[in-house]
Design an enzyme around this catalytic site. Structure first.
Site, PDB file in Angstrom:
ATOM      1  N   GLU A 139       0.826  -1.219   0.000  1.00 39.49           N
ATOM      2  CA  GLU A 139       0.000   0.000   0.000  1.00 39.49           C
ATOM      3  C   GLU A 139       0.855   1.261   0.000  1.00 39.49           C
ATOM      4  O   GLU A 139       0.496   2.260  -0.615  1.00 39.49           O
ATOM      5  CB  GLU A 139      -0.920   0.005   1.225  1.00 39.49           C
TER       6      GLU A 139
ATOM      7  N   HIS B 123       0.288   7.266  -6.417  1.00 38.66           N
ATOM      8  CA  HIS B 123      -0.936   8.072  -6.460  1.00 38.66           C
ATOM      9  C   HIS B 123      -0.670   9.510  -6.032  1.00 38.66           C
ATOM     10  O   HIS B 123      -1.383  10.425  -6.442  1.00 38.66           O
ATOM     11  CB  HIS B 123      -2.032   7.422  -5.620  1.00 38.66           C
TER      12      HIS B 123
ATOM     13  N   ASP C 291       4.050  15.734  -3.866  1.00 37.34           N
ATOM     14  CA  ASP C 291       3.986  16.897  -2.959  1.00 37.34           C
ATOM     15  C   ASP C 291       3.166  16.610  -1.696  1.00 37.34           C
ATOM     16  O   ASP C 291       2.837  17.529  -0.950  1.00 37.34           O
ATOM     17  CB  ASP C 291       3.399  18.124  -3.694  1.00 37.34           C
TER      18      ASP C 291
ATOM     19  N   SER D 221       0.142  15.883  -1.436  1.00 39.23           N
ATOM     20  CA  SER D 221      -1.238  16.397  -1.475  1.00 39.23           C
ATOM     21  C   SER D 221      -2.262  15.300  -1.173  1.00 39.23           C
ATOM     22  O   SER D 221      -3.313  15.569  -0.595  1.00 39.23           O
ATOM     23  CB  SER D 221      -1.548  17.043  -2.839  1.00 39.23           C
TER      24      SER D 221
ATOM     25  N   THR E 246       4.168  -6.608  -9.176  1.00 38.16           N
ATOM     26  CA  THR E 246       4.677  -7.911  -8.727  1.00 38.16           C
ATOM     27  C   THR E 246       4.573  -8.065  -7.212  1.00 38.16           C
ATOM     28  O   THR E 246       4.670  -9.174  -6.673  1.00 38.16           O
ATOM     29  CB  THR E 246       6.135  -8.150  -9.183  1.00 38.16           C
TER      30      THR E 246
ATOM     31  N   ASP F  22      -0.068 -11.558  -8.990  1.00 36.45           N
ATOM     32  CA  ASP F  22       0.725 -12.711  -9.431  1.00 36.45           C
ATOM     33  C   ASP F  22       0.783 -13.719  -8.292  1.00 36.45           C
ATOM     34  O   ASP F  22       0.230 -13.464  -7.212  1.00 36.45           O
ATOM     35  CB  ASP F  22       2.116 -12.308  -9.969  1.00 36.45           C
TER      36      ASP F  22
HETATM   37  C1  HEM Z   1      -1.535   1.983 -15.640  1.00 36.74           C
HETATM   38  C2  HEM Z   1      -1.238   2.356 -14.439  1.00 36.74           C
HETATM   39  C3  HEM Z   1      -1.817   1.731 -13.215  1.00 36.74           C
HETATM   40  C4  HEM Z   1      -3.088   1.308 -12.968  1.00 36.74           C
HETATM   41  C5  HEM Z   1      -4.292   1.403 -13.881  1.00 36.74           C
HETATM   42  C6  HEM Z   1      -3.086   0.734 -11.638  1.00 36.74           C
HETATM   43  C7  HEM Z   1      -4.200   0.209 -11.015  1.00 36.74           C
HETATM   44  C8  HEM Z   1      -4.189  -0.444  -9.803  1.00 36.74           C
HETATM   45  C9  HEM Z   1      -5.350  -1.018  -9.159  1.00 36.74           C
HETATM   46  C10 HEM Z   1      -6.776  -0.972  -9.695  1.00 36.74           C
HETATM   47  C11 HEM Z   1      -4.945  -1.599  -8.014  1.00 36.74           C
HETATM   48  C12 HEM Z   1      -5.798  -2.342  -6.995  1.00 36.74           C
HETATM   49  C13 HEM Z   1      -6.267  -1.419  -5.898  1.00 36.74           C
HETATM   50  C14 HEM Z   1      -7.226  -2.131  -4.972  1.00 36.74           C
HETATM   51  O1  HEM Z   1      -8.284  -2.555  -5.437  1.00 36.74           O
HETATM   52  O2  HEM Z   1      -6.907  -2.281  -3.766  1.00 36.74           O
HETATM   53  C15 HEM Z   1      -3.511  -1.387  -7.913  1.00 36.74           C
HETATM   54  C16 HEM Z   1      -2.732  -1.837  -6.884  1.00 36.74           C
HETATM   55  C17 HEM Z   1      -1.414  -1.495  -6.737  1.00 36.74           C
HETATM   56  N1  HEM Z   1      -0.677  -0.658  -7.556  1.00 36.74           N
HETATM   57 FE1  HEM Z   1      -1.214   0.009  -9.359  1.00 36.74          FE
HETATM   58  N2  HEM Z   1      -1.823   0.807 -11.118  1.00 36.74           N
HETATM   59  C18 HEM Z   1      -1.025   1.412 -12.034  1.00 36.74           C
HETATM   60  C19 HEM Z   1       0.310   1.728 -11.880  1.00 36.74           C
HETATM   61  C20 HEM Z   1       1.014   1.575 -10.717  1.00 36.74           C
HETATM   62  C21 HEM Z   1       2.307   2.130 -10.449  1.00 36.74           C
HETATM   63  C22 HEM Z   1       3.099   2.980 -11.425  1.00 36.74           C
HETATM   64  C23 HEM Z   1       2.659   1.751  -9.187  1.00 36.74           C
HETATM   65  C24 HEM Z   1       3.907   2.046  -8.401  1.00 36.74           C
HETATM   66  C25 HEM Z   1       5.025   2.482  -8.892  1.00 36.74           C
HETATM   67  C26 HEM Z   1       1.583   0.920  -8.680  1.00 36.74           C
HETATM   68  C27 HEM Z   1       1.596   0.250  -7.485  1.00 36.74           C
HETATM   69  C28 HEM Z   1       0.575  -0.543  -7.024  1.00 36.74           C
HETATM   70  C29 HEM Z   1       0.690  -1.391  -5.857  1.00 36.74           C
HETATM   71  C30 HEM Z   1       1.943  -1.637  -5.040  1.00 36.74           C
HETATM   72  C31 HEM Z   1      -0.574  -1.974  -5.669  1.00 36.74           C
HETATM   73  C32 HEM Z   1      -0.987  -2.968  -4.581  1.00 36.74           C
HETATM   74  C33 HEM Z   1      -1.552  -2.296  -3.373  1.00 36.74           C
HETATM   75  C34 HEM Z   1      -1.920  -3.327  -2.310  1.00 36.74           C
HETATM   76  O3  HEM Z   1      -1.558  -4.487  -2.442  1.00 36.74           O
HETATM   77  O4  HEM Z   1      -2.554  -2.926  -1.333  1.00 36.74           O
HETATM   78  N3  HEM Z   1       0.596   0.860  -9.625  1.00 36.74           N
HETATM   79  N4  HEM Z   1      -3.091  -0.686  -9.019  1.00 36.74           N
END
Ligand code: HEM
Length: 365
Positions: free
Chosen positions: A67, A74, A95, A97, A204, A221
């Site tokens: 998270e 974000h 920043d 925000s 990952t 994964d």
């Molecule tokens: C095309 C861009 C991206 C989209 C559409 C996207 C979308 C999402 C969504 C929908 C989730 C699930 C949230 C939930 O339901 O709890 C998620 C989880 C996550 N995203 Fe992305 N993400 C993107 C790029 C990134 C980037 C660039 C990072 C970090 C550098 C990132 C890191 C993470 C991490 C670590 C989680 C897991 C959070 C958890 O396990 O609680 N994401 N993402």
């Protein structure tokens, strides 16, 4: 003559020693334990130790780390020169925000669920002397260092805190098209398609709580506690099932019980602009580390002149070595790969032995 030669040798040696000292000089930190290249980094050792113990449960690669990494993104992606060019505030990037204006930004649809980690991080921000902007990026980098196979990420401090919230719609959604995702990253900070793929290595070590709210903690994964290349392998497998209810916005079929697949990850893995880059990460741990590290470094300073910041990367622990070998999950073969890269065949990988893989949820901590 011999004396003169000796004297000049001594002065050359002294000059060399001074130059070497200037290169490696470190300051002793007031804690009496650590040294740092810049005195401003000293305070970070105590923050690191506090969050490792009390936010990341003694140095785990668990839910709070996942998270915290999501939060770095974000917050940082909340910047849009194209909105600014229309005369509106375009956001300040990394920043703080998202936490400072939590009541506004967590109502943006793409930020669903980030309030949880913002609230968990808040007491740490209050008891340490860092800006919220710096803390968010710092916590993400420290947290990732707990994940076997991760790169040692870079850390900067000196970001001023936000005085206005970021505008809505700067965070990509899993149901956005590849066109719109690539355009958003390009607008935010000139990220190339390859850098977008590299940033998605973050998935990952990730799970979704809100895409299908009936199955919180469902990973992307089969190894969400390892910073390995399985995410790039498994997103390339043919989707055959929904791990929960199905029919959710932004979700497509996944190849494994207990695993969830985002529509955006699926499309980026198959789009002609990104498919070969996506595949290039398969079984390439060195590239996974170096490309993610470079793209993360760029993301983490969005909205700032990097020369105005102080680099304190030395505070980041060395992550544990990789702990997995690239493989096809048990029960699947090379025939289950949906080859998308037109120029290079999918690498040959061993299949895990045993009954068909079913993935366990990430436990809440
Ligand atoms: C095309 C861009 C991206 C989209 C559409 C996207 C979308 C999402 C969504 C929908 C989730 C699930 C949230 C939930 O339901 O709890 C998620 C989880 C996550 N995203 Fe992305 N993400 C993107 C790029 C990134 C980037 C660039 C990072 C970090 C550098 C990132 C890191 C993470 C991490 C670590 C989680 C897991 C959070 C958890 O396990 O609680 N994401 N993402």
């Amino acid at each position: 003559m011999a004396l003169k030669a000796l004297a000049s040798l001594v002065s050359i040696l002294a000059a060399l020693q001074a130059a070497n000292g200037a290169l490696t000089r470190r300051v002793a930190c007031p804690d009496g334990v650590n040294t740092a290249t810049n005195a401003a980094c000293c305070a970070l050792f105590a923050v690191r130790d506090d969050i490792q113990q009390n936010l990341f449960d003694g140095g785990e690669c668990g839910e709070e780390v996942h998270e915290s990494l999501r939060l770095t993104f974000h917050d940082a992606i909340g910047i849009s020169p194209s909105i600014a060019s229309r005369g509106q505030f375009g956001g300040g990037g990394a920043d703080g925000s998202i936490a400072i204006f939590e009541d506004i930004e967590t109502n943006f649809h793409a930020n669903l669920g980030v309030d949880e980690i913002i609230d968990e991080q808040r007491p740490f921000i209050q008891r340490h002397n860092l800006t919220t902007a710096d803390f968010i990026q710092f916590a993400g980098a420290i947290g990732v260092s707990n994940c076997p196979g991760a790169p040692q990420l870079d850390v900067f401090i000196g970001r001023p805190d936000a005085t206005q919230p970021a505008p809505d719609k700067t965070v990509p959604e899993p149901f956005d098209t590849v066109d719109s995702i690539l355009a958003r990253f390009s607008d935010a900070g000139g990220f190339t398609a390859a850098e977008v793929v590299a940033l998605l290595a973050s998935h990952t070590i990730a799970a979704a709580d809100h895409v299908d709210p009936t199955i919180p903690g469902t990973p992307f994964d089969s190894t969400p506690e390892l910073f390995d290349t399985q995410f790039f392998i498994e997103t390339q497998l043919r989707g055959t099932l929904f791990p929960g209810t199905g029919g959710n916005q932004g979700e497509v079929e996944s190849p494994l019980k207990g695993e969830i697949r985002l529509q955006s990850d699926s499309e980026l893995a198959r789009d002609s602009r990104t498919a070969c880059e996506w595949q290039s990460f398969v079984n390439n741990q060195a590239k996974l580390q170096s490309a993610f590290k470079a793209a993360f470094r760029k993301m983490t300073v969005l909205g700032h002149d990097v020369n105005s910041l102080i680099e304190c990367s030395e505070v980041v622990p060395t992550p544990p070595p990789p702990a997995s070998n690239a493989h096809l999950p048990a029960g699947l073969t090379h025939n289950d790969i949906e080859q998308a890269c037109a120029t290079t065949p999918f690498p040959t990988l061993p299949t895990d032995p045993g009954p068909a893989t079913s993935v366990a949820p990430v436990p809440p901590s």
